[in-house]
Design a protein around this motif. Structure first.
Motif, PDB file in Angstrom:
ATOM      1  N   ASN A  52       0.810  -1.219   0.000  1.00 35.50           N
ATOM      2  CA  ASN A  52       0.000   0.000   0.000  1.00 35.50           C
ATOM      3  C   ASN A  52       0.846   1.274   0.000  1.00 35.50           C
ATOM      4  O   ASN A  52       0.350   2.339   0.373  1.00 35.50           O
ATOM      5  N   THR A  53       2.089   1.179  -0.409  1.00 31.87           N
ATOM      6  CA  THR A  53       2.940   2.363  -0.460  1.00 31.87           C
ATOM      7  C   THR A  53       2.422   3.336  -1.508  1.00 31.87           C
ATOM      8  O   THR A  53       2.100   2.949  -2.627  1.00 31.87           O
ATOM      9  N   ASN A  54       2.344   4.596  -1.129  1.00 28.44           N
ATOM     10  CA  ASN A  54       1.945   5.649  -2.051  1.00 28.44           C
ATOM     11  C   ASN A  54       3.219   6.171  -2.710  1.00 28.44           C
ATOM     12  O   ASN A  54       3.848   7.113  -2.229  1.00 28.44           O
ATOM     13  N   TRP A  55       3.584   5.562  -3.838  1.00 31.41           N
ATOM     14  CA  TRP A  55       4.854   5.884  -4.480  1.00 31.41           C
ATOM     15  C   TRP A  55       4.861   7.300  -5.040  1.00 31.41           C
ATOM     16  O   TRP A  55       5.922   7.928  -5.113  1.00 31.41           O
ATOM     17  N   ALA A  56       3.702   7.819  -5.402  1.00 34.96           N
ATOM     18  CA  ALA A  56       3.650   9.205  -5.884  1.00 34.96           C
ATOM     19  C   ALA A  56       4.023  10.152  -4.744  1.00 34.96           C
ATOM     20  O   ALA A  56       4.765  11.119  -4.946  1.00 34.96           O
ATOM     21  N   ARG A  57       3.526   9.885  -3.556  1.00 39.11           N
ATOM     22  CA  ARG A  57       3.855  10.713  -2.379  1.00 39.11           C
ATOM     23  C   ARG A  57       5.344  10.600  -2.049  1.00 39.11           C
ATOM     24  O   ARG A  57       5.996  11.586  -1.719  1.00 39.11           O
ATOM     25  N   VAL A  58       5.885   9.393  -2.131  1.00 36.81           N
ATOM     26  CA  VAL A  58       7.315   9.191  -1.861  1.00 36.81           C
ATOM     27  C   VAL A  58       8.143   9.991  -2.862  1.00 36.81           C
ATOM     28  O   VAL A  58       9.109  10.666  -2.489  1.00 36.81           O
ATOM     29  N   ALA A  59       7.760   9.962  -4.142  1.00 38.48           N
ATOM     30  CA  ALA A  59       8.499  10.693  -5.178  1.00 38.48           C
ATOM     31  C   ALA A  59       8.461  12.200  -4.926  1.00 38.48           C
ATOM     32  O   ALA A  59       9.440  12.901  -5.188  1.00 38.48           O
ATOM     33  N   GLU A  60       7.319  12.704  -4.407  1.00 37.37           N
ATOM     34  CA  GLU A  60       7.216  14.136  -4.097  1.00 37.37           C
ATOM     35  C   GLU A  60       8.200  14.550  -3.007  1.00 37.37           C
ATOM     36  O   GLU A  60       8.734  15.658  -3.030  1.00 37.37           O
ATOM     37  N   LEU A  61       8.413  13.664  -2.042  1.00 38.88           N
ATOM     38  CA  LEU A  61       9.257  13.983  -0.897  1.00 38.88           C
ATOM     39  C   LEU A  61      10.753  13.823  -1.178  1.00 38.88           C
ATOM     40  O   LEU A  61      11.583  14.318  -0.419  1.00 38.88           O
ATOM     41  N   LEU A  62      11.104  13.142  -2.251  1.00 36.07           N
ATOM     42  CA  LEU A  62      12.515  12.936  -2.573  1.00 36.07           C
ATOM     43  C   LEU A  62      13.062  14.126  -3.357  1.00 36.07           C
ATOM     44  O   LEU A  62      12.346  14.740  -4.146  1.00 36.07           O
ATOM     45  N   PRO A  63      14.331  14.441  -3.172  1.00 39.10           N
ATOM     46  CA  PRO A  63      14.931  15.531  -3.950  1.00 39.10           C
ATOM     47  C   PRO A  63      15.115  15.097  -5.407  1.00 39.10           C
ATOM     48  O   PRO A  63      15.277  13.920  -5.707  1.00 39.10           O
ATOM     49  N   GLY A  64      15.105  16.053  -6.293  1.00 40.10           N
ATOM     50  CA  GLY A  64      15.328  15.782  -7.710  1.00 40.10           C
ATOM     51  C   GLY A  64      16.781  15.449  -7.979  1.00 40.10           C
ATOM     52  O   GLY A  64      17.663  15.724  -7.159  1.00 40.10           O
ATOM     53  N   PRO A  65      17.067  14.867  -9.139  1.00 42.21           N
ATOM     54  CA  PRO A  65      18.462  14.484  -9.452  1.00 42.21           C
ATOM     55  C   PRO A  65      19.422  15.680  -9.450  1.00 42.21           C
ATOM     56  O   PRO A  65      20.589  15.534  -9.081  1.00 42.21           O
ATOM     57  N   GLU A  66      18.923  16.851  -9.817  1.00 42.72           N
ATOM     58  CA  GLU A  66      19.806  18.023  -9.831  1.00 42.72           C
ATOM     59  C   GLU A  66      20.146  18.499  -8.418  1.00 42.72           C
ATOM     60  O   GLU A  66      21.127  19.217  -8.223  1.00 42.72           O
ATOM     61  N   GLU A  67      19.352  18.102  -7.433  1.00 42.83           N
ATOM     62  CA  GLU A  67      19.598  18.506  -6.043  1.00 42.83           C
ATOM     63  C   GLU A  67      20.537  17.554  -5.316  1.00 42.83           C
ATOM     64  O   GLU A  67      20.986  17.856  -4.215  1.00 42.83           O
ATOM     65  N   VAL A  68      20.814  16.386  -5.888  1.00 44.22           N
ATOM     66  CA  VAL A  68      21.646  15.386  -5.223  1.00 44.22           C
ATOM     67  C   VAL A  68      23.109  15.630  -5.578  1.00 44.22           C
ATOM     68  O   VAL A  68      23.491  15.595  -6.740  1.00 44.22           O
ATOM     69  N   ASN A  69      23.897  15.882  -4.547  1.00 49.93           N
ATOM     70  CA  ASN A  69      25.325  16.092  -4.726  1.00 49.93           C
ATOM     71  C   ASN A  69      26.036  15.477  -3.523  1.00 49.93           C
ATOM     72  O   ASN A  69      26.072  16.060  -2.449  1.00 49.93           O
ATOM     73  N   ILE A  70      26.572  14.289  -3.713  1.00 45.06           N
ATOM     74  CA  ILE A  70      27.226  13.582  -2.608  1.00 45.06           C
ATOM     75  C   ILE A  70      28.731  13.792  -2.725  1.00 45.06           C
ATOM     76  O   ILE A  70      29.372  13.289  -3.648  1.00 45.06           O
ATOM     77  N   GLN A  71      29.271  14.538  -1.786  1.00 45.05           N
ATOM     78  CA  GLN A  71      30.704  14.818  -1.755  1.00 45.05           C
ATOM     79  C   GLN A  71      31.428  14.068  -0.643  1.00 45.05           C
ATOM     80  O   GLN A  71      32.584  13.740  -0.781  1.00 45.05           O
ATOM     81  N   ASP A  72      30.708  13.824   0.459  1.00 40.31           N
ATOM     82  CA  ASP A  72      31.355  13.163   1.592  1.00 40.31           C
ATOM     83  C   ASP A  72      30.327  12.311   2.334  1.00 40.31           C
ATOM     84  O   ASP A  72      29.177  12.186   1.930  1.00 40.31           O
ATOM     85  N   LYS A  73      30.779  11.725   3.422  1.00 38.61           N
ATOM     86  CA  LYS A  73      29.942  10.830   4.216  1.00 38.61           C
ATOM     87  C   LYS A  73      28.728  11.552   4.797  1.00 38.61           C
ATOM     88  O   LYS A  73      27.641  10.986   4.895  1.00 38.61           O
TER      89      LYS A  73
END
Length: 140
Positions: A52-73
């Motif tokens: 029963n996971t609301n995947w549309a709601r989960v997608a809304e809460l996740l950052p977009g690919p342009e916002e993801v920048n992993i530089q360190d731990k």
């Protein structure tokens, strides 16, 4: 060899410990006892109901690919917790009570669905007996 029994003393009552010295053929002394849940105890486990996971709601809460920048731990840990938070918000919890089958899983549910479908086909004459018995025995 050492046999151990673990239990929660707050939830299980144990009584009538007996050693059985008459079993001379064994290399150890058997012990028997009675154990039962204490009245009023109720184990409840809250897990996630992934069906029963609301995947549309989960997608809304996740950052977009342009916002993801992993530089360190620290960036990784932050993103990890953002994902967990989104899943917790978008997925309802399920309640497993003392009447639930703790060993039941989605694979067994799918096997049961296939067995029941095959049985209906067998009764309607669309599946032979050997196919139904093979699927039934695999499920059981």
């Amino acid at each position: 060899m050492l046999d151990l029994t673990f239990f929660n003393q707050d939830q299980v009552a144990v009584d009538n410990w007996h050693t059985h010295l008459e079993h001379k053929a064994l290399d150890h002394t058997p012990i028997s006892y009675q154990a039962w849940p204490k009245t009023g105890t109720h184990q409840e486990h809250k897990g996630y109901n992934w069906k029963n996971t609301n995947w549309a709601r989960v997608a809304e809460l996740l950052p977009g690919p342009e916002e993801v920048n992993i530089q360190d731990k620290q960036d990784f840990n932050y993103l990890y917790h953002v994902i967990l938070r989104a899943l917790r918000i978008g997925t309802p919890t399920r309640r497993v009570s003392k009447w639930s089958r703790p060993w039941w899983n989605p694979d067994l549910a799918e096997m049961r669905r296939i067995k029941n479908t095959t049985f209906r086909h067998f009764r309607a004459g669309r599946t032979d007996k050997h196919t139904y018995h093979r699927i039934r025995n695999a499920y059981l």
